[in-house]
Design a protein around this motif. Structure first.
Motif, short mmCIF file in Angstrom:
data_model
loop_
_atom_site.label_atom_id
_atom_site.label_comp_id
_atom_site.label_asym_id
_atom_site.label_seq_id
_atom_site.Cartn_x
_atom_site.Cartn_y
_atom_site.Cartn_z
N VAL A 154 68.31 35.42 64.79
CA VAL A 154 68.31 36.69 64.81
C VAL A 154 67.20 37.36 64.69
CG1 VAL A 154 68.69 38.68 62.73
CG2 VAL A 154 69.87 36.46 62.54
N GLY A 155 67.07 38.38 65.98
CA GLY A 155 66.06 39.14 66.51
C GLY A 155 66.21 40.49 66.20
N GLU A 156 64.94 41.12 66.02
CA GLU A 156 64.77 42.64 65.97
C GLU A 156 64.05 43.06 67.33
OE1 GLU A 156 63.57 44.88 62.24
OE2 GLU A 156 61.93 44.12 62.77
N VAL A 157 64.39 44.29 67.67
CA VAL A 157 63.56 44.61 68.83
C VAL A 157 63.40 46.45 68.67
CG1 VAL A 157 63.64 44.82 71.54
CG2 VAL A 157 64.91 43.17 70.33
N LEU A 158 62.29 46.66 68.90
CA LEU A 158 61.84 47.98 68.93
C LEU A 158 61.43 48.56 70.26
CD1 LEU A 158 59.19 48.57 66.11
CD2 LEU A 158 61.74 49.57 66.23
N ILE A 159 62.01 49.33 70.80
CA ILE A 159 62.10 49.84 72.17
C ILE A 159 61.26 51.25 72.39
CG2 ILE A 159 63.26 50.42 74.53
CD1 ILE A 159 65.53 48.46 73.45
N PHE A 160 60.29 51.16 73.36
CA PHE A 160 59.34 52.36 73.25
C PHE A 160 59.38 52.92 74.74
CE2 PHE A 160 57.60 49.83 70.14
CZ PHE A 160 57.35 51.05 69.05
N SER A 161 59.12 54.22 75.05
CA SER A 161 58.85 54.89 76.50
C SER A 161 57.43 54.05 76.62
CB SER A 161 59.12 55.93 76.49
OG SER A 161 60.13 56.56 76.47
N ASP A 162 57.13 53.77 77.94
CA ASP A 162 55.60 53.20 78.29
C ASP A 162 54.62 54.21 77.78
OD1 ASP A 162 53.66 51.67 78.99
OD2 ASP A 162 53.91 52.10 81.33
N ALA A 170 64.37 53.40 70.38
CA ALA A 170 65.54 52.81 70.10
C ALA A 170 65.12 51.41 69.10
CB ALA A 170 66.47 52.29 71.20
N ARG A 171 66.09 50.99 68.36
CA ARG A 171 65.77 49.78 67.59
C ARG A 171 67.17 48.85 67.44
NH1 ARG A 171 67.70 47.30 63.26
NH2 ARG A 171 69.34 48.60 62.72
N ALA A 172 66.86 47.57 67.95
CA ALA A 172 68.09 46.96 68.04
C ALA A 172 67.91 45.67 66.92
CB ALA A 172 68.60 46.52 69.51
N SER A 173 69.03 45.27 66.55
CA SER A 173 69.45 43.82 65.80
C SER A 173 70.27 43.03 66.77
CB SER A 173 69.72 44.45 64.37
OG SER A 173 70.02 43.08 63.82
N LEU A 174 70.00 41.88 66.93
CA LEU A 174 70.81 40.70 67.71
C LEU A 174 70.95 39.58 66.97
CD1 LEU A 174 69.15 42.73 70.14
CD2 LEU A 174 71.18 41.49 71.42
N THR A 175 72.31 39.09 67.10
CA THR A 175 72.35 37.58 66.33
C THR A 175 72.90 36.76 67.77
OG1 THR A 175 72.87 38.45 64.18
CG2 THR A 175 73.44 36.00 64.93
N TYR A 176 72.15 35.64 67.71
CA TYR A 176 72.59 34.79 69.01
C TYR A 176 73.24 33.51 68.33
CZ TYR A 176 70.61 36.65 73.24
OH TYR A 176 70.61 37.63 74.35
N SER A 177 74.03 32.73 69.15
CA SER A 177 74.44 31.43 68.81
C SER A 177 73.96 30.58 69.62
CB SER A 177 76.09 31.39 68.98
OG SER A 177 76.58 30.18 68.80
#
Length: 140
Positions: free
Chosen positions: A113-121, A128-135
């Motif tokens: 499980v990962g969490e990502v914060l996305i910024f304009s440079d 944006a903020r994303a939460s992803l799950t990977y198998s």
């Protein structure tokens, strides 16, 4: 846990296996359970009105978690996204690269499980903020 792959090894793998996005992303920093990735925004990433498209933001979040996982477990190409949730919080700056700050919250044998914060440079607040799950494929 320590890193099993370098940023250079992962970048080479991505260029080989995903040539359709080669050159769009740069791994700026790779550490234990985290990564910083840049999306080089160009005309192909924009939607009408000049803002970065949602699919481009998703791609950045997705590839960031994938890179963080590969860095920790090594080359497991069939590690795949099983879930993603994105909050689009503000409009990205026009014609500006996006930066993903990703950290892995959980790295198990079969799920990550990962969490990502996305910024304009250069921006102070996330766009944006994303939460992803990977198998992760099971070891035989």
């Amino acid at each position: 846990m320590s890193l099993k792959m370098t940023a250079e090894e992962i970048a080479g793998y991505l260029a080989e296996v995903f040539p359709q996005v080669d050159g769009q992303f740069t791994i700026e920093e790779l550490g234990e359970m985290r990564v910083r990735v840049r999306l080089h925004v160009d005309e192909a990433h924009l939607r009408p009105g000049g803002t970065v498209s949602g699919p481009s933001v998703f791609a950045l979040a997705d590839v960031s978690v994938y890179i963080a996982i590969l860095g920790m477990i090594g080359l497991e190409g069939m590690t795949v996204t099983t879930n993603c949730s994105i909050d689009f919080m503000r409009k990205p700056a026009s014609n500006t690269d996006l930066i993903a700050e990703c950290r892995l919250l959980k790295l198990g044998r079969v799920l990550a499980v990962g969490e990502v914060l996305i910024f304009s440079d250069g921006g102070e607040h996330p766009v944006a903020r994303a939460s992803l799950t990977y198998s992760i494929p099971p070891k035989d």
